[in-house]
Motif scaffolding. Sequence first.
Motif, PDB file in Angstrom:
ATOM      1  N   VAL A   1       0.862  -1.182   0.000  1.00 34.76           N
ATOM      2  CA  VAL A   1       0.000   0.000   0.000  1.00 34.76           C
ATOM      3  C   VAL A   1       0.895   1.226   0.000  1.00 34.76           C
ATOM      4  O   VAL A   1       1.795   1.351   0.845  1.00 34.76           O
ATOM      5  CB  VAL A   1      -0.926   0.008   1.233  1.00 34.76           C
ATOM      6  CG1 VAL A   1      -1.779   1.279   1.249  1.00 34.76           C
ATOM      7  CG2 VAL A   1      -1.812  -1.223   1.256  1.00 34.76           C
ATOM      8  N   LEU A   2       0.653   2.114  -0.942  1.00 34.50           N
ATOM      9  CA  LEU A   2       1.442   3.338  -1.024  1.00 34.50           C
ATOM     10  C   LEU A   2       0.844   4.407  -0.121  1.00 34.50           C
ATOM     11  O   LEU A   2      -0.374   4.552  -0.018  1.00 34.50           O
ATOM     12  CB  LEU A   2       1.480   3.855  -2.459  1.00 34.50           C
ATOM     13  CG  LEU A   2       2.528   3.265  -3.408  1.00 34.50           C
ATOM     14  CD1 LEU A   2       2.394   3.888  -4.784  1.00 34.50           C
ATOM     15  CD2 LEU A   2       3.920   3.469  -2.872  1.00 34.50           C
ATOM     16  N   GLY A   3       1.723   5.158   0.531  1.00 32.03           N
ATOM     17  CA  GLY A   3       1.320   6.303   1.327  1.00 32.03           C
ATOM     18  C   GLY A   3       2.197   7.495   0.994  1.00 32.03           C
ATOM     19  O   GLY A   3       3.295   7.351   0.444  1.00 32.03           O
ATOM     20  N   VAL A   4       1.719   8.690   1.340  1.00 29.61           N
ATOM     21  CA  VAL A   4       2.473   9.902   1.048  1.00 29.61           C
ATOM     22  C   VAL A   4       2.186  10.926   2.129  1.00 29.61           C
ATOM     23  O   VAL A   4       1.078  10.999   2.660  1.00 29.61           O
ATOM     24  CB  VAL A   4       2.105  10.450  -0.358  1.00 29.61           C
ATOM     25  CG1 VAL A   4       0.629  10.787  -0.441  1.00 29.61           C
ATOM     26  CG2 VAL A   4       2.947  11.665  -0.709  1.00 29.61           C
ATOM     27  N   CYS A   5       3.201  11.689   2.496  1.00 34.87           N
ATOM     28  CA  CYS A   5       3.043  12.770   3.461  1.00 34.87           C
ATOM     29  C   CYS A   5       4.086  13.840   3.158  1.00 34.87           C
ATOM     30  O   CYS A   5       5.016  13.620   2.376  1.00 34.87           O
ATOM     31  CB  CYS A   5       3.187  12.267   4.900  1.00 34.87           C
ATOM     32  SG  CYS A   5       4.848  11.717   5.336  1.00 34.87           S
ATOM     33  N   CYS A   6       3.926  15.001   3.770  1.00 33.87           N
ATOM     34  CA  CYS A   6       4.864  16.111   3.606  1.00 33.87           C
ATOM     35  C   CYS A   6       5.380  16.538   4.969  1.00 33.87           C
ATOM     36  O   CYS A   6       4.593  16.762   5.895  1.00 33.87           O
ATOM     37  CB  CYS A   6       4.200  17.296   2.909  1.00 33.87           C
ATOM     38  SG  CYS A   6       4.117  17.116   1.120  1.00 33.87           S
TER      39      CYS A   6
ATOM     40  N   PRO B   1      -1.960  17.093  -3.761  1.00 35.14           N
ATOM     41  CA  PRO B   1      -1.891  16.159  -4.901  1.00 35.14           C
ATOM     42  C   PRO B   1      -0.911  16.635  -5.950  1.00 35.14           C
ATOM     43  O   PRO B   1      -0.662  17.831  -6.103  1.00 35.14           O
ATOM     44  CB  PRO B   1      -3.328  16.138  -5.423  1.00 35.14           C
ATOM     45  CG  PRO B   1      -3.922  17.431  -4.961  1.00 35.14           C
ATOM     46  CD  PRO B   1      -3.270  17.739  -3.640  1.00 35.14           C
ATOM     47  N   ILE B   2      -0.344  15.671  -6.634  1.00 33.58           N
ATOM     48  CA  ILE B   2       0.556  16.020  -7.733  1.00 33.58           C
ATOM     49  C   ILE B   2      -0.263  16.597  -8.881  1.00 33.58           C
ATOM     50  O   ILE B   2      -1.484  16.399  -8.976  1.00 33.58           O
ATOM     51  CB  ILE B   2       1.351  14.782  -8.207  1.00 33.58           C
ATOM     52  CG1 ILE B   2       0.382  13.677  -8.641  1.00 33.58           C
ATOM     53  CG2 ILE B   2       2.254  14.286  -7.100  1.00 33.58           C
ATOM     54  CD1 ILE B   2       1.083  12.428  -9.155  1.00 33.58           C
ATOM     55  N   ALA B   3       0.394  17.329  -9.731  1.00 30.68           N
ATOM     56  CA  ALA B   3      -0.304  17.977 -10.840  1.00 30.68           C
ATOM     57  C   ALA B   3      -0.892  16.926 -11.775  1.00 30.68           C
ATOM     58  O   ALA B   3      -0.184  16.003 -12.208  1.00 30.68           O
ATOM     59  CB  ALA B   3       0.655  18.887 -11.604  1.00 30.68           C
TER      60      ALA B   3
ATOM     61  N   GLN C   1      -8.633   3.656  -6.267  1.00 27.89           N
ATOM     62  CA  GLN C   1     -10.049   3.441  -6.017  1.00 27.89           C
ATOM     63  C   GLN C   1     -10.879   3.945  -7.193  1.00 27.89           C
ATOM     64  O   GLN C   1     -10.410   4.716  -8.033  1.00 27.89           O
ATOM     65  CB  GLN C   1     -10.484   4.185  -4.745  1.00 27.89           C
ATOM     66  CG  GLN C   1      -9.826   3.715  -3.472  1.00 27.89           C
ATOM     67  CD  GLN C   1     -10.326   4.480  -2.262  1.00 27.89           C
ATOM     68  OE1 GLN C   1      -9.555   4.857  -1.412  1.00 27.89           O
ATOM     69  NE2 GLN C   1     -11.630   4.708  -2.177  1.00 27.89           N
ATOM     70  N   PHE C   2     -12.128   3.529  -7.215  1.00 27.49           N
ATOM     71  CA  PHE C   2     -13.068   4.083  -8.179  1.00 27.49           C
ATOM     72  C   PHE C   2     -13.422   5.498  -7.731  1.00 27.49           C
ATOM     73  O   PHE C   2     -13.852   5.718  -6.590  1.00 27.49           O
ATOM     74  CB  PHE C   2     -14.331   3.227  -8.242  1.00 27.49           C
ATOM     75  CG  PHE C   2     -14.121   1.886  -8.893  1.00 27.49           C
ATOM     76  CD1 PHE C   2     -14.240   1.725 -10.261  1.00 27.49           C
ATOM     77  CD2 PHE C   2     -13.785   0.778  -8.122  1.00 27.49           C
ATOM     78  CE1 PHE C   2     -14.048   0.491 -10.861  1.00 27.49           C
ATOM     79  CE2 PHE C   2     -13.595  -0.458  -8.712  1.00 27.49           C
ATOM     80  CZ  PHE C   2     -13.721  -0.605 -10.084  1.00 27.49           C
ATOM     81  N   SER C   3     -13.256   6.455  -8.627  1.00 22.92           N
ATOM     82  CA  SER C   3     -13.541   7.847  -8.261  1.00 22.92           C
ATOM     83  C   SER C   3     -15.037   8.092  -8.104  1.00 22.92           C
ATOM     84  O   SER C   3     -15.466   8.832  -7.214  1.00 22.92           O
ATOM     85  CB  SER C   3     -12.948   8.790  -9.311  1.00 22.92           C
ATOM     86  OG  SER C   3     -13.476   8.489 -10.601  1.00 22.92           O
ATOM     87  N   ASP C   4     -15.854   7.479  -8.954  1.00 23.11           N
ATOM     88  CA  ASP C   4     -17.316   7.628  -8.881  1.00 23.11           C
ATOM     89  C   ASP C   4     -17.954   6.242  -8.972  1.00 23.11           C
ATOM     90  O   ASP C   4     -18.429   5.829 -10.053  1.00 23.11           O
ATOM     91  CB  ASP C   4     -17.831   8.526 -10.012  1.00 23.11           C
ATOM     92  CG  ASP C   4     -17.304   9.944  -9.905  1.00 23.11           C
ATOM     93  OD1 ASP C   4     -17.401  10.519  -8.802  1.00 23.11           O
ATOM     94  OD2 ASP C   4     -16.786  10.461 -10.916  1.00 23.11           O
TER      95      ASP C   4
ATOM     96  N   VAL D   1      -5.094   7.765  -2.041  1.00 26.75           N
ATOM     97  CA  VAL D   1      -6.319   8.347  -2.564  1.00 26.75           C
ATOM     98  C   VAL D   1      -6.134   9.852  -2.783  1.00 26.75           C
ATOM     99  O   VAL D   1      -5.387  10.522  -2.072  1.00 26.75           O
ATOM    100  CB  VAL D   1      -7.481   8.073  -1.576  1.00 26.75           C
ATOM    101  CG1 VAL D   1      -7.249   8.788  -0.257  1.00 26.75           C
ATOM    102  CG2 VAL D   1      -8.813   8.468  -2.185  1.00 26.75           C
ATOM    103  N   ASN D   2      -6.791  10.358  -3.820  1.00 29.25           N
ATOM    104  CA  ASN D   2      -6.807  11.803  -4.145  1.00 29.25           C
ATOM    105  C   ASN D   2      -5.411  12.377  -4.338  1.00 29.25           C
ATOM    106  O   ASN D   2      -5.131  13.507  -3.943  1.00 29.25           O
ATOM    107  CB  ASN D   2      -7.528  12.602  -3.051  1.00 29.25           C
ATOM    108  CG  ASN D   2      -8.973  12.187  -2.892  1.00 29.25           C
ATOM    109  OD1 ASN D   2      -9.626  11.810  -3.856  1.00 29.25           O
ATOM    110  ND2 ASN D   2      -9.466  12.245  -1.659  1.00 29.25           N
ATOM    111  N   GLN D   3      -4.529  11.613  -4.980  1.00 25.96           N
ATOM    112  CA  GLN D   3      -3.178  12.096  -5.242  1.00 25.96           C
ATOM    113  C   GLN D   3      -2.841  12.156  -6.738  1.00 25.96           C
ATOM    114  O   GLN D   3      -1.714  12.463  -7.094  1.00 25.96           O
ATOM    115  CB  GLN D   3      -2.152  11.203  -4.525  1.00 25.96           C
ATOM    116  CG  GLN D   3      -2.093  11.412  -3.029  1.00 25.96           C
ATOM    117  CD  GLN D   3      -1.552  12.768  -2.652  1.00 25.96           C
ATOM    118  OE1 GLN D   3      -0.621  13.285  -3.265  1.00 25.96           O
ATOM    119  NE2 GLN D   3      -2.153  13.386  -1.646  1.00 25.96           N
TER     120      GLN D   3
END
Length: 473
Positions: free
Chosen positions: A264-269, A443-445, A357-360, A344-346
């Motif tokens: 599972v990928l995670g990201v933080c700043c 989120p990334i561009a 995930q499925f966005s909608d 999610v949302n990245q």
Amino acid sequence: MDKGLKLINSELNDALYKLLNDDSAGADSALQERKQKIAMLIKVHVRHVQQTVITNRRRRQQKSRRRLKQLRSFFMQQMMELQSRYLHMFAMLRMKHAQLDNTHTDNTQPDTHDDLNLDNSESEFVGVSQTQFWEDTIPQYNDEEFLNSLHVTRSTFKSLCGQLAPTLRSVPELAAPHLDRISAEKCVGLALYFLASGERISIIAEQFALPRARTIKCLKVFCNAVMTNLGKALRLLPQSEADCVNVVAGFQRECNMPAALVGVLGVCCIPLRGKGKSDAEFVPMLRMEFLLDDRMLFRELQLSNGNGNGPKAPMFAEPPNPLSQLPARCINRRMVPAFVLAPVNQNYPMRPWLLQQFSDPVAPHEYDFNEVADHLHELSDCALHRLMSRWRFLSQPLDISFQTASCIITAATVLHNLLEELSEPHMLEWGNTVDVSRFRSPPIAPRRDTSEDLNRAVEVRDFLARTISSTEM
């Protein structure tokens, strides 16, 4: 005042004597008795006045002495405070001067002398603490105080020192002939205390009675020793067949995900206080991407910022990469590539090895897939919270350069994995003030995705979602 009182007494005695012995008017006995009463009242009144004067004088003298004593104590206290402030200010100015020297060295020689300037003038400064924190204070701690200070037990600390001592003793900077020798135990203790306490480098340097440059050098030497001795064994993407089988089976037991998920990928700043290689170039934050396995251990780590340091592409976004080269897994007589779940949302790209995930969501199986993904992302937040609560320096803005921060963070994740595998105690109160939501990464561009792998990734995700729905209890 004493002479005045004696004079009054003598005059009073003469007046009383004349009053008692005055028979010129041939006074009778009643008049004589009245004279005696008057004389007695006058005498009592004068004695009362005399006693009042003496008492007030003594009280005034005592009050005066007490006030002088208080003023003297206040003056001495102010002098001691002024002296203490002067010594503290002198020490801070020396450290600021050393920091300016380090910054100048970083700007001129960023690749070879990052955060290091061991000149003779700075090495003479060894702090202003009256007691040696490492030599005097830490040895007096009981087991609980030791654990709360370094976030490792004494037995694990001794084991770490034994494993890292050969590498640390071979570093010439720790045993330079013109500087005080730093033992392997002190180097390990300094690094662990910095990681666990979250204090700034300048405070750590003062507590351990070392210049700031040597403190940073100890941290970097310790981190290099950790990576050399422990990094290869504890920080690998699941590559061997046995390792992959264990990881995918662990995820399947945890959340009913088909046996192809390897992480599972995670990201933080993480905010930084430092600067870049030039004075006008600021580094506001450090972006940390990490891959977690089924036990929530950190397998891969990628650090970057917005100023050209480190990779810019998202983790595993571009092929070929170690993840895209893993063998496919057989699920319901269909070969499915080994994959990881993107945060999610990245705006990560959809790839067969990197699913989102499925966005909608519309269909039931799409909701089922998102429910499993949400549970996995919650575990990712728990793992990040556990890492930040064990190593509090991650939850504070770092006052070091990007290169030094990357080195320390990488070693910190390796140490975290080691302590988790050893089942080291992790106290709940360590994380009372840690809020991982403060470190959400923007989120990334978004980019237009024209890759041929996009359609295949959508098919793989749809197949996995239907498999989850068909195997739900």
